[in-house]
Structures are given as C-alpha cells and as structure tokens.
Design a protein around this motif. Sequence first.
Motif, PDB file in Angstrom:
ATOM      1  N   SER A 190      26.615  -5.436 -49.705  1.00 56.52           N
ATOM      2  CA  SER A 190      25.940  -5.906 -50.898  1.00 56.52           C
ATOM      3  C   SER A 190      25.014  -6.753 -50.590  1.00 56.52           C
ATOM      4  O   SER A 190      23.970  -7.004 -51.096  1.00 56.52           O
ATOM      5  N   SER A 191      25.264  -7.563 -49.581  1.00 50.92           N
ATOM      6  CA  SER A 191      24.090  -8.687 -49.493  1.00 50.92           C
ATOM      7  C   SER A 191      22.533  -7.832 -48.585  1.00 50.92           C
ATOM      8  O   SER A 191      21.547  -8.634 -48.594  1.00 50.92           O
ATOM      9  N   ASP A 192      22.916  -6.573 -48.363  1.00 53.67           N
ATOM     10  CA  ASP A 192      21.830  -5.735 -47.908  1.00 53.67           C
ATOM     11  C   ASP A 192      21.235  -4.951 -48.861  1.00 53.67           C
ATOM     12  O   ASP A 192      19.991  -4.324 -48.604  1.00 53.67           O
ATOM     13  N   LYS A 198      24.395  -7.273 -57.990  1.00 50.84           N
ATOM     14  CA  LYS A 198      25.739  -7.752 -58.841  1.00 50.84           C
ATOM     15  C   LYS A 198      26.792  -6.607 -59.090  1.00 50.84           C
ATOM     16  O   LYS A 198      27.916  -6.854 -58.938  1.00 50.84           O
ATOM     17  N   ILE A 199      26.059  -5.568 -59.526  1.00 49.99           N
ATOM     18  CA  ILE A 199      27.216  -4.555 -59.802  1.00 49.99           C
ATOM     19  C   ILE A 199      28.001  -4.015 -58.518  1.00 49.99           C
ATOM     20  O   ILE A 199      29.073  -3.893 -58.700  1.00 49.99           O
ATOM     21  N   VAL A 200      27.121  -3.733 -57.542  1.00 48.97           N
ATOM     22  CA  VAL A 200      27.902  -3.651 -56.225  1.00 48.97           C
ATOM     23  C   VAL A 200      29.032  -4.551 -55.997  1.00 48.97           C
ATOM     24  O   VAL A 200      30.058  -3.974 -55.498  1.00 48.97           O
ATOM     25  N   PRO A 255      26.690   0.711 -49.413  1.00 51.63           N
ATOM     26  CA  PRO A 255      26.616   0.807 -50.852  1.00 51.63           C
ATOM     27  C   PRO A 255      25.271   1.189 -51.361  1.00 51.63           C
ATOM     28  O   PRO A 255      24.234   1.339 -50.355  1.00 51.63           O
ATOM     29  N   ALA A 256      24.962   1.806 -52.296  1.00 51.64           N
ATOM     30  CA  ALA A 256      23.787   2.081 -52.944  1.00 51.64           C
ATOM     31  C   ALA A 256      22.810   1.081 -52.905  1.00 51.64           C
ATOM     32  O   ALA A 256      23.206  -0.109 -53.016  1.00 51.64           O
ATOM     33  N   GLY A 257      21.325   1.314 -52.499  1.00 52.49           N
ATOM     34  CA  GLY A 257      20.520   0.276 -52.628  1.00 52.49           C
ATOM     35  C   GLY A 257      20.212  -0.518 -51.136  1.00 52.49           C
ATOM     36  O   GLY A 257      19.345  -1.323 -51.170  1.00 52.49           O
TER      37      GLY A 257
END
Length: 344
Positions: A296-298, A307-309, A135-137
């Motif tokens: 999301s943990s990355d 939180k959004i992811v 995901p993003a980020g």
Amino acid sequence: MSLMETIVDIPAEHIANVFGQFDLYIKKVERAFGVTVVLRENKMKLLGKEGDVKKASRVFAQLFELSKRGNQITEQNVDYAISLTFEEKESAIVEIDKELICHTINGKPVKPKTLGQKQYVDEIRKKMIVFGIGPAGTGKTYLAMAMAITAFKNEEISRIILTRPAIEAGEKLGFLPGDLQSKIDPYLRPLYDALYQIMGAESFQKNMEKGLIEVAPLAYMRGRTLDNAFIILDEAQNTTPAQMKMFLTRIGFGSKVVVTGDATQKDLAPGSISGLDVALKVLKNVEEIGICHLTSSDVVRHPLVQKIVKAYEEYEKHEKKESRDINRGKNRETNRKTNRGKGR
C-alpha cells in the motif's frame, strides 16, 4: 526535548510548487511533525521540538530538490517524503527520481515513484521473468508497459505481446457483438490505455497492423513459442495453474516476461486455485526469476486509494485472525468431546 527555531532560504520560483494550492503541503508537514511553518518572502521559518524541526526541514529539502529537477510536486510526493523521513530514508526520494524510463506522448517523464517501484523496475532490467505482485494503484502494469515500449524503441526486442485472462470482474457480460477483437477489447482496455498514453494512438495502430504489437487473451498463447519479445501477462491472479504453466513455458530466446497481479482481487470461481499463487510457491527459489511484492505504501494514485487499500488490508487481517480463532475453538471442543468419550 528543547524547542527550536530554524530559518531556511527558499528559491521563490519553487514556492508554489512545493507548498501546494492553499498551502496544502505545508499543512501536511505541520500535522505530521507537530511543527509550525511561517513563510516570509523568500524565507521559511520552522518552529517546534528540535527533532521534529529537523525532520520537517529534511522533507522540504527533498521536495525543493525534486522541484528543481523539473517535477510537478504531488500529494503523493509529499506523503511519501514524510513516510521516508520517519524511516530516516528521505534521501531515497531524490535517488528514485533519477530513474527515468521514458516519456509519454505528451512529454511527461515516466519514473518509479517509490522504493518498491524502483526495485520492480531494476528487477525487470536484470531478470528474464519478473512477477510484480501488489494492490491496485502500485503501477505494476503501467511501469511494465513503459519498460516494454522502451525496449521496443531501443530495438532490444522485436515485438510486444500483451495478454490477460478474459474473465469478468464479478459480473456476467453476456453475449458481446462483433468480431474477436471487439469481444476481447473490454478485457484489455487497461493495456490499451497505457499504450496510448506512452506510445500514442497513431504509432500503436501502425505497429499493431504490422504485427509488432499484439494484444490477445491468454487462451491464444497455447501452442506458441515467443522469441525476441517483451511479454506482459496482466491480472495473473485470474489464471488457473494450468494456464500459468502453459504461459510460462511459451517463453523463447531473447524474450523478457513480466507477470502482474493482485492476489486480493481474484475473479475466479469460488474454490478455484489461482495460477499466480501456485507459481509464486513453485518458482520462489529459481534464481533467474524476480518476485517483487509492492504494498500500500507504493500506491501512486489518489491518496484516498492508498487509504482504501490499507483499510481492506487491515479488515482482511482481522477476518483471518477471527477465522483462525474460531477454528482453534472448534478444534478444542472436538478434542474435549473425544477425550470425554475415551474416559467413558
């Protein structure tokens, strides 16, 4: 479980860094483990249940070690140290920090910040082609760019080629004025941003003029053989299967390829199949190709992004489950009607 009190000596010069503005990071640890932290001069007292106090102590020990190594402690560091402690892997956060890739133009070190990112960087070092999916980020593009620039400076490769499909993110931009470079620049802006930050605008321009760094839309890769280059294909979820096959068959001797993408953010026409999805199925058993799935943990952007992811992941899981339940219901109803018809 019995209550416990422990006192830890802490180096004064690292207190502000580890505790955060207005003791923000202390409060996070207190909430996560249900402990109370009291600071008196150079001593920190932790009160709570024995197991919780020990976990909180381990978190602070890792954060102080990061601070001693010259890191500016961020909210992401604290959140990740807490999550690793629950998994009893907290020592990994210092091991990850040892993995320096390069420095930005301002002297800031570029390092992986999570176990997933470290695995991603290790795969890029070992394999000729690596897919970074997440995901993003999660730093997919930025870390790939850092690895490319490091290889270029070390003369391991002779040029860097950056490419991505020129597809709008759900909008129609219409006619864009100017020459080819002006038309494609809006699509390639994220790649430029990383280059400027790590290499510097002046160095980038010089190497661009010499043809040693090339930024181009994916369509311009057709018919080429790319030798002795570090090639990054960004936003690969927006490729078609034909485009992905075309790109992967351009690779020549002495080259390294990183393909990045987020399967949840496709901008293809409805009903279109993503070349990234097909490639992951086709190439999953090819030993020389690395596939890293970041989660999301990355995410290493603002904690709100994480939180959004997570919220979107949960929503999409719920939607898929509902869709499956509806389809099962329809199938059962169809079978009932078929059986009734046979009975007549």
